[in-house]
Write an enzyme that holds these catalytic residues in place. Structure first.
Site, PDB file in Angstrom:
ATOM      1  N   CYS A  83       4.705  -4.203  -4.097  1.00 52.71           N
ATOM      2  CA  CYS A  83       4.053  -5.147  -4.633  1.00 52.71           C
ATOM      3  C   CYS A  83       2.790  -5.909  -3.706  1.00 52.71           C
ATOM      4  CB  CYS A  83       5.090  -6.378  -5.125  1.00 52.71           C
ATOM      5  SG  CYS A  83       6.490  -5.587  -6.130  1.00 52.71           S
ATOM      6  N   ILE A 111      10.878  -2.444  -9.884  1.00 49.96           N
ATOM      7  CA  ILE A 111      11.786  -1.617  -9.413  1.00 49.96           C
ATOM      8  C   ILE A 111      13.330  -2.065  -9.567  1.00 49.96           C
ATOM      9  CG2 ILE A 111      13.075  -0.388  -7.057  1.00 49.96           C
ATOM     10  CD1 ILE A 111      10.021  -0.740  -6.089  1.00 49.96           C
ATOM     11  N   GLY A 151      11.257   9.752   6.483  1.00 45.08           N
ATOM     12  CA  GLY A 151      12.051   9.777   7.824  1.00 45.08           C
ATOM     13  C   GLY A 151      11.209   8.948   8.867  1.00 45.08           C
TER      14      GLY A 151
END
Length: 462
Positions: A2, A52, A360
């Site tokens: 956002c 989300i 990762g």
């Protein structure tokens, strides 16, 4: 992802709504699903949302129970449900199921100490109508960006440079000190930016604005003083437990979620744990290149097959000149890490399938994966074994007499770099090994005017 923006004024004058709308529109790409604004005397907050969590009622800005505190927020709070229960037990009442509302109630309960209670990635701004103050905070390691500028009693803030630069009073004058350090680190270190007028709120810090004055506070710092006594097997088990928990809390989402997979140890570990913690097939995404020497798709493919992932591969032909304008616009200041290009391509392709992707990143920093960490350890032993007269005399002179080796993989080049810095202090040694240009190289590059402008700045300080 956002984005947030805002302006506060010490004279309580009305905020230019069209200006704030332009600032917010400049970061539309960060939040294509929704926008929202709050305006009061001398304050305007803006927000672009990528939905989300709590898709239906999570519209921002969000307020506290009596509408005296308003928040705009970029990020995700992983412990918000536990935090909400604690706050409800203390009498707080909620009107949404969003993590955003948990923050503003935590502010009501704990004041400017509230970031200490949050587990997640975040950058947020809270306007307190009672105190006529603005509170900004950024997560512990700086995953979410937050920039600000002080302008004659005003504070202007936003998630990206393009938002702040919409404001006519924000100068575009270049910060020479920032450029000086950039040439060492290939990025501009916080709190500096490439612009004199704009600062970064540093990771693990908060900012309180009131009556035109700001107070910066560090609310978190990594503590290495507490040691534990465990063997290697126990340490491995503990690492897996921590990683598993970190992955599990990040699977909390109401939209499609996946993972970047390079086939290396870091992303492979994340994907394996996602597969164990998820009830559905993990969606994985990898990019490869037409030049086989640079493509590692076969490693990613093997990992995806092993965990039963729904795997997607993309072959790209990198064209830096094509995407450079986009990268320059979004980074907003000099940034020379070559990973920006493959990261852009894999993100662009992945977005066609999912909204959120884990990766990762940070594994090498956490687990000493870079060669320079081993070199630092070796240098300590080197200094203990050989007398300074031999290290700084005979060996250093031999290293200097060797020709320059262009290939980074050449063992002689690595040995030369090691010997050139091994006798320096630990801070100087590490700086030498991470720097793109050392101090002498920068001086050789500078014009006489730029050399004079930067003479007082020492990169060692960062």
């Amino acid at each position: 992802m956002c984005g947030i923006t805002g302006i506060v004024r010490s004279d309580s004058a009305q905020i230019d709504r069209e200006l704030l709308a332009r600032m917010n529109d400049a970061i539309r790409h960060r939040g294509p699903d929704d926008d929202g604004f709050y305006f009061g005397d001398g304050v305007g907050l803006g927000m672009r949302r990528l939905s989300i969590i709590d898709l239906k009622s999570g519209h921002q800005p969000i307020h506290n129970s009596d509408r005296t505190a308003w928040i705009v927020f970029n990020g995700e709070i992983y412990n918000y449900r536990e935090l909400r229960k604690q706050l409800e037990a203390r009498g707080h009442q909620f009107y949404t199921d969003s993590d955003t509302e948990a923050i503003v109630h935590a502010y009501d309960e704990y004041g400017t100490e509230c970031p200490r209670y949050l587990r997640g990635m975040f950058a947020f701004a809270i306007w307190d109508e009672r105190a006529k103050s603005l509170f900004l905070a950024r997560d512990r390691v700086g995953k979410k960006p937050l920039l600000y500028a002080q302008l004659n009693g005003q504070l202007v803030f936003g998630s990206e440079f393009m938002a702040l630069l919409q404001h006519p009073d924000v100068s575009r004058d270049v910060n020479y000190e920032a450029i000086h350090h950039y040439l060492s680190f290939i990025c501009v270190p916080a709190p500096l930016t490439a612009y004199q007028a704009i600062r970064k709120l540093q990771p693990g810090h908060s900012l309180l604005w009131k009556n035109g004055e700001i107070k910066l506070e560090r609310y978190w710092q990594l503590d290495f003083s507490h040691k534990i006594s465990i063997n290697e097997e126990e340490a491995g088990e503990r690492v897996v437990d921590l990683l598993r928990d970190a992955v599990r809390v990040r699977l909390m989402s109401e939209v499609p979620l996946g993972a970047f997979l390079s086939g290396g140890i870091d992303s492979s570990a994340i994907v394996a744990l996602m597969a164990q913690e998820s009830s559905e097939k993990v969606k994985t995404f990898s990019i490869g290149f037409e030049e086989q020497d640079f493509s590692e798709l076969h490693h990613a493919r093997r990992v995806a097959e092993h965990v039963g992932a729904e795997h997607h591969e993309f072959i790209v032909r990198p064209d830096a000149m094509e995407i450079l304008p986009t990268l320059v616009e979004h980074y907003g200041e000099p940034f020379a890490d070559s990973s920006a290009i493959p990261s852009y391509y894999v993100s662009r392709e992945t977005r066609k399938y999912v909204t959120v992707a884990l990766n990762g990143d940070g594994g090498d920093e956490c687990f000493a994966g870079y060669e320079r960490y081993a070199a630092m350890n070796l240098a300590q032993r080197y200094a203990k074994v050989l007398p300074a007269v031999i290290r700084n005399g005979v060996i250093r002179n031999v290293a200097r007499a060797l020709p320059e080796f262009q290939s980074r993989a050449n063992p002689l080049r690595k040995a030369q770099r090691f010997l050139a810095a091994a006798s320096l202090s630990p801070v100087q040694r590490y700086l030498r090994w991470v720097s793109a240009f050392d101090e002498q190289a920068k001086l050789n590059l500078y014009s006489s005017d730029f050399r004079n402008e930067t003479a007082a700045f020492s990169t060692i300080g960062f």
